[in-house]
Design a protein around this motif. Structure first.
Motif, PDB file in Angstrom:
ATOM      1  N   THR A   1       0.828  -1.205   0.000  1.00 23.57           N
ATOM      2  CA  THR A   1       0.000   0.000   0.000  1.00 23.57           C
ATOM      3  C   THR A   1       0.860   1.252   0.000  1.00 23.57           C
ATOM      4  O   THR A   1       0.605   2.203  -0.740  1.00 23.57           O
ATOM      5  CB  THR A   1      -0.935   0.011   1.222  1.00 23.57           C
ATOM      6  OG1 THR A   1      -1.803  -1.138   1.160  1.00 23.57           O
ATOM      7  CG2 THR A   1      -1.782   1.272   1.252  1.00 23.57           C
ATOM      8  N   SER A   2       1.905   1.268   0.822  1.00 25.76           N
ATOM      9  CA  SER A   2       2.787   2.433   0.903  1.00 25.76           C
ATOM     10  C   SER A   2       3.487   2.693  -0.412  1.00 25.76           C
ATOM     11  O   SER A   2       3.672   3.855  -0.813  1.00 25.76           O
ATOM     12  CB  SER A   2       3.817   2.234   2.021  1.00 25.76           C
ATOM     13  OG  SER A   2       3.200   2.160   3.291  1.00 25.76           O
TER      14      SER A   2
ATOM     15  N   GLN B   1       1.426   4.588  -3.036  1.00 27.00           N
ATOM     16  CA  GLN B   1       1.053   5.991  -2.754  1.00 27.00           C
ATOM     17  C   GLN B   1       2.087   6.977  -3.266  1.00 27.00           C
ATOM     18  O   GLN B   1       3.229   6.652  -3.464  1.00 27.00           O
ATOM     19  CB  GLN B   1       0.865   6.153  -1.241  1.00 27.00           C
ATOM     20  CG  GLN B   1      -0.318   5.365  -0.700  1.00 27.00           C
ATOM     21  CD  GLN B   1      -0.455   5.455   0.798  1.00 27.00           C
ATOM     22  OE1 GLN B   1       0.476   5.857   1.502  1.00 27.00           O
ATOM     23  NE2 GLN B   1      -1.596   5.067   1.321  1.00 27.00           N
TER      24      GLN B   1
END
Length: 268
Positions: A264-265, A268
């Motif tokens: 997820t990081s 981003q």
């Protein structure tokens, strides 16, 4: 067996070539610079042990420059990080700031997150010195205290903003802790002081480091890791022992949280 072995091994200029999975592996070398959030439960060796349990095994050699409660500015001013950088060749150098970014004040018995300016200034000072050596800086995002979990966004922003400014990778340990505690509120990642990590908390941190370094899921890796015992003051002993032992279910939970958080990081 002999036939199979001959199929894998070939002669070239009189030398015996091994298949890729038997060839000596160059270790990944990681230097940690930080404080008790690094040396509690011997996080560097937890990472090495995790990597060694992969198939095929991955070799990680580590060292650390730490002092309890120290800020990066204080550690750097003492000269030991510079000596470690000059004394060996590293692939990665991990920077971990004091858990409240340098204690400024306490409200109702709870240490508050400080202004990130000193942290950012320290990283700006140290970052180019790391890069001069050919190593890559990694910023070890830490977690909020148990009694102030709502402060995680302040830590997250402090690490992500300086990481973005300098083009450095942030290792999102704090976000993984946040996700784990949201999914299982009763899971003990903090010790009784509501600040430092339990072995499970350090194990989760090691899983996040593994996923960040190799871009691979830590799922299926060892749930029990042994290594050098370090006491709560940071003193390295002579004894080897158990750093962490988890049930397969708990290890799998933390491994998945780590992998999901890193993926997820990175998006981003």
């Amino acid at each position: 067996m002999m036939t199979t072995r001959r199929n894998f091994l070939k002669q070239s200029s009189g030398a015996l070539l091994l298949p890729f999975f038997l060839q000596p592996q160059k270790p990944t070398r990681v230097l940690f610079i930080g404080n008790s959030y690094t040396y509690f439960n011997n996080l560097p060796q937890l990472l090495s042990g995790l990597a060694a349990s992969a198939k095929p095994p991955r070799m990680i050699e580590t060292d650390m420059v730490t002092a309890g409660g120290a800020t990066l500015k204080l550690l750097w001013s003492g000269g030991k990080p510079q000596a470690a950088l000059a004394g060996s060749k590293w692939d990665y150098v991990v920077l971990q700031e004091q858990s409240t970014l340098g204690l400024t004040r306490v409200v109702d018995g709870i240490p508050q997150i400080g202004d990130p300016k000193n942290f950012h200034d320290a990283v700006r000072l140290i970052d180019p010195e790391i890069k001069k050596t050919g190593a890559k800086p990694l910023l070890y995002m830490t977690w909020a205290r148990k009694d102030s979990s709502d402060k995680q966004p302040l830590l997250t922003d402090a690490y992500q903003s300086i990481g973005k400014e300098l083009g450095d990778t942030v290792v999102p340990v704090g976000l993984a802790w946040q996700a784990a505690l949201k999914a299982r509120p009763g899971f003990e990642l903090h010790v009784a002081d509501k600040s430092h990590p339990t072995p499970a908390g350090s194990y989760l941190a090691a899983c996040v480091f593994y996923a960040t370094l190799f871009g691979k899921s830590p799922e299926g890796l060892a749930a029990r890791i042994t290594g050098t015992i370090i006491d709560h003051t940071g003193k390295v002993g002579d004894s080897q022992g158990e750093l962490v032992t988890l049930s397969k279910e708990d290890a799998a939970f933390l491994q998945k949280i780590a992998w999901d958080t890193v993926q997820t990081s990175q998006r981003q």
